[in-house]
Every structure is written in structure tokens, then in C-alpha cells.
Design an enzyme around this catalytic site. Structure first.
Site, PDB file in Angstrom:
ATOM      1  N   LYS A 267       0.796  -1.115  -0.087  1.00 29.37           N
ATOM      2  CA  LYS A 267      -0.164  -0.102  -0.012  1.00 29.37           C
ATOM      3  C   LYS A 267       0.442   0.870   0.070  1.00 29.37           C
ATOM      4  CE  LYS A 267      -0.467   0.222   4.620  1.00 29.37           C
ATOM      5  NZ  LYS A 267      -1.149  -0.578   6.254  1.00 29.37           N
TER       6      LYS A 267
ATOM      7  N   ARG B 186      -7.055  -0.416  17.068  1.00 25.87           N
ATOM      8  CA  ARG B 186      -7.221  -0.202  16.117  1.00 25.87           C
ATOM      9  C   ARG B 186      -9.001  -1.505  15.548  1.00 25.87           C
ATOM     10  NH1 ARG B 186      -3.308   1.093  10.786  1.00 25.87           N
ATOM     11  NH2 ARG B 186      -3.910  -1.829  10.405  1.00 25.87           N
TER      12      ARG B 186
HETATM   13  C1  LIG Z   1      -0.045  -1.062   6.734  1.00 27.07           C
HETATM   14  C2  LIG Z   1      -0.463  -2.607   7.224  1.00 27.07           C
HETATM   15  C3  LIG Z   1       1.105  -3.017   7.811  1.00 27.07           C
HETATM   16  C4  LIG Z   1       2.515  -2.942   6.533  1.00 27.07           C
HETATM   17  O1  LIG Z   1       3.066  -1.685   8.071  1.00 27.07           O
HETATM   18  P1  LIG Z   1       4.794  -1.288   7.877  1.00 27.07           P
HETATM   19  O2  LIG Z   1       4.596  -1.118   8.777  1.00 27.07           O
HETATM   20  O3  LIG Z   1       4.102  -0.925   6.613  1.00 27.07           O
HETATM   21  O4  LIG Z   1       5.467  -2.741   7.509  1.00 27.07           O
HETATM   22  C5  LIG Z   1       0.733  -4.440   7.792  1.00 27.07           C
HETATM   23  N1  LIG Z   1      -0.503  -5.324   8.844  1.00 27.07           N
HETATM   24  C6  LIG Z   1      -1.395  -4.252   8.383  1.00 27.07           C
HETATM   25  C7  LIG Z   1      -2.985  -4.723   8.299  1.00 27.07           C
HETATM   26  C8  LIG Z   1      -1.782  -2.591   7.478  1.00 27.07           C
HETATM   27  O5  LIG Z   1      -2.724  -1.936   8.106  1.00 27.07           O
END
Ligand SMILES: *Cc1c(COP(=O)(O)O)cnc(C)c1O
Length: 358
Positions: free
Chosen positions: A35, A129
Site C-alpha cells: 500500500k 485499532r
Molecule cells: C500497513 C499495514 C501493514 C504494514 O505495515 P508496515 O509498517 O508498512 O510494515 C501490516 N499490517 C496491516 C494490517 C497494515 O494495515
């Protein structure tokens, strides 16, 4: 054309290899999270080359659709909306869930599409969250899910260090393993994926005094791959290139002007009443990039540390050039380092071009 984000693909590949090897040495399966770079096709291509990476994870179904021909399994890592279950079943192999009503819709949709859909249940271990907070609700939902004909329970997961900034440790991740053991015993099944967090869990692979609890089988990593550091304590990996992604913006005006605005100070374009220090006349540059491209000024840092960002409006960035020894002129590009927020914004903005170094 500027502004642009420049990606060094060779350095990226080296970084992906380093972190992939590290996770594989710890017997983890890997979800590369796409993302942050908005599922950029060139960046995806680099990750695609690594057979050790089994999954691509994204929060946006649009991004999963954009690489639907990839050989990786696709994981929707944001809790699905009721309004998107059709696409979720069609394009995601696994989705992360925390609401029974949504899983029921996924089951109905999977039946309609003649498919099995895998769900991973998110557990909230304190970051507040997403995820089941009460054990009883989790167990009740598992009892329902195991009865569904078109849903398979893929496992459990947790996300930390996002809303509450809670650091993953042996205690909270240990509770995830306790839940896994309880579910496996009570329902007589095996949960293949126990996903122990994001880039903030990586530090547990490097420490002597603490470790990733036995039973965690997967990590989901975005930021650490791209910005070359773990995120629980913001420690860079020395083995990785730190500036794979840089931002370039162009000088459109360079003039000596007073540093204190002339006239009555009201509010700026964003409703703030700015405060100025009178430093006399300064060499000030205006760059053709603004808050429409990068919303937060403190999320970009000039590589020339003698340059100072003064402020920005929607389309202009004001930079103080007085202290630099470099002889900049109108038309020159200024190079910036990026953090998570500005990297995300750069790849999301249609105004920021993308350039790739092979
Ligand atoms: C964005 C996200 C990740 C990745 O997080 P990073 O800090 O970029 O490694 C993993 N799990 C979920 C649920 C996320 O929303």
C-alpha cells in the site's frame, strides 16, 4: 517533469533480498505490503522476483485488482466493507476480519461465486485499532466460522504500533499464541497463519534478550522494505540502502526578500495564523510542489542540510537558500529524503511523477 519520486530499483532489490533472507532464516512466511507504494507496477516487479515472498498484502481492493495476475497470494489487510465483499471474494485469497456480519456476507458471496474464501481473524492486543478485544467474542465467532461452508479459517493476526503505538513484545504476542492454542484445542483444527504484526515486529529477530514467540508464522512488512529500517525503535538496517526513494522538486523562483511579511497578518491558506521571526533579508526559493502533493512539511527533508523549509501552500514550497554553499539557480532540482507519510503521499498523488533507475 517535476515533482517526481525517483526509485533506485537495483538498490531496492538488494534491500528486499536482505530483509527477505532475515525473515526466512527465522522460518517466517512473508506478506509484502504494497500500500505504501500504491502497488506501483515497477516496484511490484522487484518483489515478484522473490519466490520466498508468498503473499502480497494491501488495504485497498483496487490495488489487489491491479496485480491480479501476480503469482503471489493476495491478502486484504484492512477489514472489508460490506459494500466490497463481491470484489474481496473475487480478488483476495485471504481477508482480515473482525466482524461476524461481514464474514457471513463473505460466505454468501463465496457460495455465489462457487469459491472458498479464507479469513484471518484479527485480535486487538492493546493497540486499539482493529480486532477482537474480548476472548469470548473471538471464540463465539470461531464457532460460527468453522460451520460456514465457503469460509476457511486461515489463522489469527495482530496489528500493533499503529494507533496506540504499542510495541510488540513477548507478552502481547504471547497472548496471540495462547489464543491460537485454545482455538486449535477447542475446535480440533490447525491454524496455519499466525501473523505477528508489521515492520515494528522485526526488531524481535535481532535481539538477544527478547525474541519473536514460537508459533508466530508470518509477518506483514511494507515500510521496512522500502525505508530500510525497523519501526518499533526506528533503527535503520546498516546493511540496507537508506535512500532508495527520493523526491525531486524544481526551483521556480529564487530571490532575496525580507523574512517578515509586510502588512497586517491574518490567516494563511489553511486557516492558521503564522508566526514569523525577522531575520532580515534572505535568499528564498519557491519550489513547484505543495501540500496537494505532500500534506505535511516535516515529512520531507532536503538532502542538502543547509536548506531550510519555511512553509508551503497548496502548490508552492518556500525554502531558505541563504546558508547553502551550492550555487542553485531557477530550474534546478532539489532532492528530498522521504518518510512513511511523504512516501505514501508521493505515490498516491497523480501530480508526482515516478522515475526509475535500473
Ligand atoms: C500497513 C499495514 C501493514 C504494514 O505495515 P508496515 O509498517 O508498512 O510494515 C501490516 N499490517 C496491516 C494490517 C497494515 O494495515
Amino acid at each position: 517533469m517535476n515533482p517526481k519520486v525517483v526509485v533506485n530499483l537495483e538498490q531496492l532489490e538488494s534491500n528486499v533480498r536482505f530483509l527477505t533472507d532475515k525473515m526466512k532464516q527465522n522460518n517466517l512466511s512473508i506478506t509484502a505490503v504494497t500500500k505504501v507504494h500504491n502497488a506501483d507496477p515497477q516496484v511490484i516487479k522487484v518483489f515478484e522476483q522473490f519466490p520466498e515472498i508468498e503473499y502480497f498484502g494491501d488495504s485497498r481492493i483496487e490495488n489487489l485488482i491491479s496485480f491480479c495476475t501476480s503469482s503471489k497470494k493476495k491478502v486484504l489487510i484492512r477489514i472489508p466493507m460490506h459494500s466490497e465483499v463481491g470484489d474481496v471474494v473475487q480478488y483476495a485469497d485471504i481477508s482480515f476480519n473482525s466482524e461476524l456480519s461481514t464474514i457471513k456476507l463473505l460466505d454468501q458471496e463465496a457460495k455465489k461465486q462457487g469459491k472458498m474464501h479464507q479469513v484471518l481473524l484479527m485480535v486487538d492486543l492493546g493497540d486499539l485499532r482493529e480486532g477482537f478485544f474480548e476472548e469470548q467474542e473471538l471464540m463465539e465467532v470461531v464457532a460460527e466460522v468453522v460451520k460456514m461452508e465457503h469460509i476457511e479459517l486461515a489463522g489469527l493476526g495482530v496489528n500493533l504500533t499503529c494507533y496506540g503505538a504499542i510495541i510488540p513484545d513477548e507478552e502481547n504476542l504471547g497472548r496471540l499464541i495462547d489464543y491460537k492454542n485454545t482455538i486449535e484445542e477447542r475446535f480440533g483444527l490447525k491454524l496455519p497463519m499466525i501473523s505477528g504484526g508489521n515492520s515494528s515486529s522485526l526488531y524481535l529477530l535481532d535481539r538477544e534478550d527478547v525474541s519473536l514467540p514460537e508459533g508466530i508464522t508470518n509477518l506483514r512488512v511494507g515500510e521496512a522494505y522500502l525505508l530500510a529500517g525497523e519501526t518499533a525503535f526506528s533503527t535503520p538496517y546498516e546493511e540496507m540502502f537508506q535512500d532508495v526513494f527520493t523526491l525531486r522538486a524544481e526551483i521556480v523562483e529564487l530571490k532575496v526578500k525580507p523574512s517578515f511579511p509586510i502588512g497586517t497578518i491574518g490567516v494563511d491558506a489553511f486557516g492558521q495564523s503564522p508566526v514569523f521571526e525577522d531575520q532580515g533579508k534572505r535568499l528564498r526559493g519557491v519550489l513547484g510542489i505543495g501540500r496537494q502533493d505532500i500534506p505535511a512539511l516535516d515529512s520531507i527533508t532536503p538532502c542538502d542540510d543547509k536548506l531550510e523549509i519555511m512553509g508551503a501552500s497548496s502548490d508552492h514550497l518556500i525554502v531558505d537558500f541563504t546558508d547553502t554553499d551550492q550555487a542553485y539557480k531557477v530550474g534546478d532540482e532539489i532532492v528530498f529524503k522521504l518518510d512513511y507519510g511523504s512516501l505514501l503521499a508521493s505515490f498516491t498523488s497523480k501530480y508526482v511523477k515516478k522515475e526509475y533507475l535500473k
